[in-house]
Design an enzyme around this catalytic site. Structure first.
Site, mmCIF file in Angstrom:
data_model
loop_
_atom_site.group_PDB
_atom_site.id
_atom_site.type_symbol
_atom_site.label_atom_id
_atom_site.label_comp_id
_atom_site.label_asym_id
_atom_site.label_seq_id
_atom_site.Cartn_x
_atom_site.Cartn_y
_atom_site.Cartn_z
ATOM 1 N N GLU A 1 59.681 66.312 49.496
ATOM 2 C CA GLU A 1 60.507 67.466 49.857
ATOM 3 C C GLU A 1 61.953 67.028 49.664
ATOM 4 O O GLU A 1 62.429 66.118 50.342
ATOM 5 C CB GLU A 1 60.199 67.860 51.301
ATOM 6 N N CYS B 1 59.451 65.282 40.394
ATOM 7 C CA CYS B 1 59.412 66.499 41.211
ATOM 8 C C CYS B 1 60.614 66.541 42.151
ATOM 9 O O CYS B 1 61.734 66.665 41.682
ATOM 10 C CB CYS B 1 58.074 66.610 41.929
ATOM 11 N N ILE C 1 53.236 70.645 41.546
ATOM 12 C CA ILE C 1 53.086 71.081 42.941
ATOM 13 C C ILE C 1 54.428 71.619 43.429
ATOM 14 O O ILE C 1 55.375 70.848 43.601
ATOM 15 C CB ILE C 1 52.616 69.917 43.851
ATOM 16 N N HIS D 1 53.851 65.572 38.519
ATOM 17 C CA HIS D 1 53.525 64.319 39.228
ATOM 18 C C HIS D 1 52.695 63.398 38.340
ATOM 19 O O HIS D 1 51.466 63.440 38.398
ATOM 20 C CB HIS D 1 52.723 64.637 40.498
ATOM 21 N N GLU E 1 52.011 60.469 38.716
ATOM 22 C CA GLU E 1 51.292 59.463 39.517
ATOM 23 C C GLU E 1 49.962 60.001 40.042
ATOM 24 O O GLU E 1 49.188 59.253 40.625
ATOM 25 C CB GLU E 1 52.174 58.983 40.677
#
Ligand code: GLN
Length: 187
Positions: free
Chosen positions: A40, A71, A120, A156, A158
């Site tokens: 976040e 992100c 996401i 992402h 990862e």
């Protein structure tokens, strides 16, 4: 301090890196590369501020040390936050109905095989300066970019078994490390 750092650590270790978690400015000394993970962005930004990490991150960037922002980490690198890239990210850009999705992307520098990318509540790059290289786009929006020593993705990398995006970062870190090693030796 927040976000998806363990998955990054796992994939970087698979690629042969020695990984430490950064929580204090001292932890940033002697790194060959820094990952700012997803999570976040407001929380990560506050964490960077309260831990006093910003000057040390800037120094690392000024020294040409590779930085990977994914992100929320991409948002943190942008012009409105740490200003490490001449680009602006738009938060949650794909809208509510597309909070989370996967897509096969063609990514510059990883070969012909598309990369399965996990998004996401992802940002996209809204504006970028002439020095910014777009490595991948989704529906016309840049989602992976590089400028100087900064590599950033809206997705992402990862969260899949495909380590090719991290391999770009590892190559950047390895060449800077070799350069610095050569400098040491010349002294
Ligand atoms: N939506 C988050 C933000 O704005 C980013 C989400 C993520 O990192 N997966 O900060």
């Amino acid at each position: 301090m927040q976000g998806d750092f363990e998955a990054h650590a796992r994939i970087l270790r698979q690629l042969g890196a020695e990984v430490i978690e950064v929580r204090t400015p001292e932890d940033l000394a002697d790194l060959d590369g820094l990952v700012i993970p997803g999570g976040e962005s407001t929380t990560i930004g506050k964490g960077i501020e309260s831990a006093g990490l910003e000057p040390a991150i800037r120094a690392l960037h000024a020294a040409g040390t590779p930085i990977l922002g994914t992100c929320a980490g991409m948002i943190i690198c942008d012009a409105e936050h740490l200003g490490l890239i001449d680009a602006s990210a738009r938060r949650n850009a794909f809208g509510r109905q597309l909070q989370s999705f996967e897509a096969d992307l063609e990514v510059e520098g990883i070969g012909d095989e598309p990369l399965r990318a996990v998004f996401i509540r992802a940002p996209w790059i809204e504006r970028s300066g002439p020095g910014v290289e777009v490595l991948a786009s989704y529906e016309g929006h840049p989602v992976a970019i590089r400028e100087g020593c900064v590599l950033a993705s809206a997705f992402h990398p990862e969260l899949t078994d495909d380590s090719r995006f991290h391999a770009i970062f590892m190559a950047m870190a390895t060449s800077v490390s070799a350069r610095d090693g050569a400098k040491e030796e010349a002294r």
